[in-house]
Motif scaffolding. Structure first.
Motif, mmCIF file in Angstrom:
data_model
loop_
_atom_site.group_PDB
_atom_site.id
_atom_site.type_symbol
_atom_site.label_atom_id
_atom_site.label_comp_id
_atom_site.label_asym_id
_atom_site.label_seq_id
_atom_site.Cartn_x
_atom_site.Cartn_y
_atom_site.Cartn_z
ATOM 1 N N GLU A 151 22.004 46.480 12.615
ATOM 2 C CA GLU A 151 21.131 45.317 12.719
ATOM 3 C C GLU A 151 20.431 45.079 11.391
ATOM 4 N N ALA A 152 20.177 43.827 11.109
ATOM 5 C CA ALA A 152 19.398 43.474 9.922
ATOM 6 C C ALA A 152 18.180 42.682 10.384
ATOM 7 N N PHE A 153 17.028 43.131 9.978
ATOM 8 C CA PHE A 153 15.783 42.453 10.309
ATOM 9 C C PHE A 153 15.167 41.924 9.021
ATOM 10 N N GLY A 154 14.110 41.183 9.135
ATOM 11 C CA GLY A 154 13.444 40.626 7.965
ATOM 12 C C GLY A 154 12.991 41.673 6.969
ATOM 13 N N TYR A 155 12.754 42.881 7.431
ATOM 14 C CA TYR A 155 12.257 43.933 6.545
ATOM 15 C C TYR A 155 13.357 44.895 6.107
ATOM 16 N N GLY A 156 14.584 44.593 6.375
ATOM 17 C CA GLY A 156 15.683 45.427 5.894
ATOM 18 C C GLY A 156 16.653 45.817 6.985
ATOM 19 N N VAL A 157 17.570 46.669 6.608
ATOM 20 C CA VAL A 157 18.615 47.138 7.514
ATOM 21 C C VAL A 157 18.041 48.201 8.447
ATOM 22 N N THR A 158 18.399 48.112 9.695
ATOM 23 C CA THR A 158 18.053 49.140 10.663
ATOM 24 C C THR A 158 19.284 49.417 11.510
ATOM 25 N N ASP A 159 19.764 50.636 11.453
ATOM 26 C CA ASP A 159 20.846 51.035 12.345
ATOM 27 C C ASP A 159 20.219 51.617 13.599
ATOM 28 N N VAL A 160 20.733 51.220 14.731
ATOM 29 C CA VAL A 160 20.208 51.691 16.008
ATOM 30 C C VAL A 160 21.271 52.561 16.664
ATOM 31 N N ILE A 161 20.905 53.794 16.956
ATOM 32 C CA ILE A 161 21.803 54.718 17.643
ATOM 33 C C ILE A 161 21.342 54.816 19.079
ATOM 34 N N ARG A 162 22.209 54.415 19.998
ATOM 35 C CA ARG A 162 21.902 54.487 21.430
ATOM 36 C C ARG A 162 22.672 55.667 22.011
ATOM 37 N N VAL A 163 21.940 56.581 22.643
ATOM 38 C CA VAL A 163 22.527 57.806 23.170
ATOM 39 C C VAL A 163 22.518 57.755 24.696
ATOM 40 N N PHE A 164 23.667 57.993 25.293
ATOM 41 C CA PHE A 164 23.828 57.984 26.746
ATOM 42 C C PHE A 164 24.133 59.415 27.188
ATOM 43 N N LYS A 165 23.151 60.060 27.749
ATOM 44 C CA LYS A 165 23.171 61.490 28.063
ATOM 45 C C LYS A 165 24.385 61.945 28.869
ATOM 46 N N ASN A 166 24.835 61.115 29.792
ATOM 47 C CA ASN A 166 25.907 61.510 30.705
ATOM 48 C C ASN A 166 27.280 60.984 30.309
ATOM 49 N N GLY A 167 27.415 60.463 29.100
ATOM 50 C CA GLY A 167 28.722 59.997 28.641
ATOM 51 C C GLY A 167 29.146 58.671 29.215
ATOM 52 N N ASP A 168 28.184 57.847 29.598
ATOM 53 C CA ASP A 168 28.509 56.565 30.215
ATOM 54 C C ASP A 168 28.155 55.393 29.303
ATOM 55 N N ALA A 169 28.379 55.569 28.012
ATOM 56 C CA ALA A 169 28.100 54.492 27.066
ATOM 57 C C ALA A 169 29.006 53.304 27.359
ATOM 58 N N PRO A 170 28.420 52.115 27.465
ATOM 59 C CA PRO A 170 29.235 50.921 27.727
ATOM 60 C C PRO A 170 29.997 50.505 26.479
ATOM 61 N N ALA A 171 30.980 49.647 26.681
ATOM 62 C CA ALA A 171 31.810 49.187 25.565
ATOM 63 C C ALA A 171 31.009 48.342 24.579
#
Length: 86
Positions: free
Chosen positions: A25-45
């Motif tokens: 993601e890029a916001f007005g104040y710079g680049v921000t990478d967002v890491i979303r962690v799904f504890k049970n291995g059910d990360a959506p596509a």
């Protein structure tokens, strides 16, 4: 170093893509990478779908130079010892 080995249920280096989504993601104040962690291995596509167990916003950190795909980036982080999942 991000050690998720005690947090993730059943994760291995080979299956980490089922547990983590990376959103660039890029916001007005710079680049921000967002890491979303799904504890049970059910990360959506979709990168922003679902409700993660943990969300890490990394202000000013750009992971994209580590690889062309999310899988490449995760592999590089694991290989370099910066992400521990087992």
């Amino acid at each position: 170093v991000l050690d998720l080995s005690d947090f993730l249920v059943g994760a291995t280096n080979a299956t980490i893509g089922n547990y983590i989504n990376i959103d660039f993601e890029a916001f007005g104040y710079g680049v921000t990478d967002v890491i979303r962690v799904f504890k049970n291995g059910d990360a959506p596509a979709g990168e922003t779908d679902g409700t993660p167990s943990m969300k890490l916003e990394m202000l000013g950190i750009d992971l994209s130079p580590l690889g062309a795909t999310e899988a490449d980036i995760l592999t590089k982080l694991i290989t370099d010892g910066n992400l521990i999942v087992e």
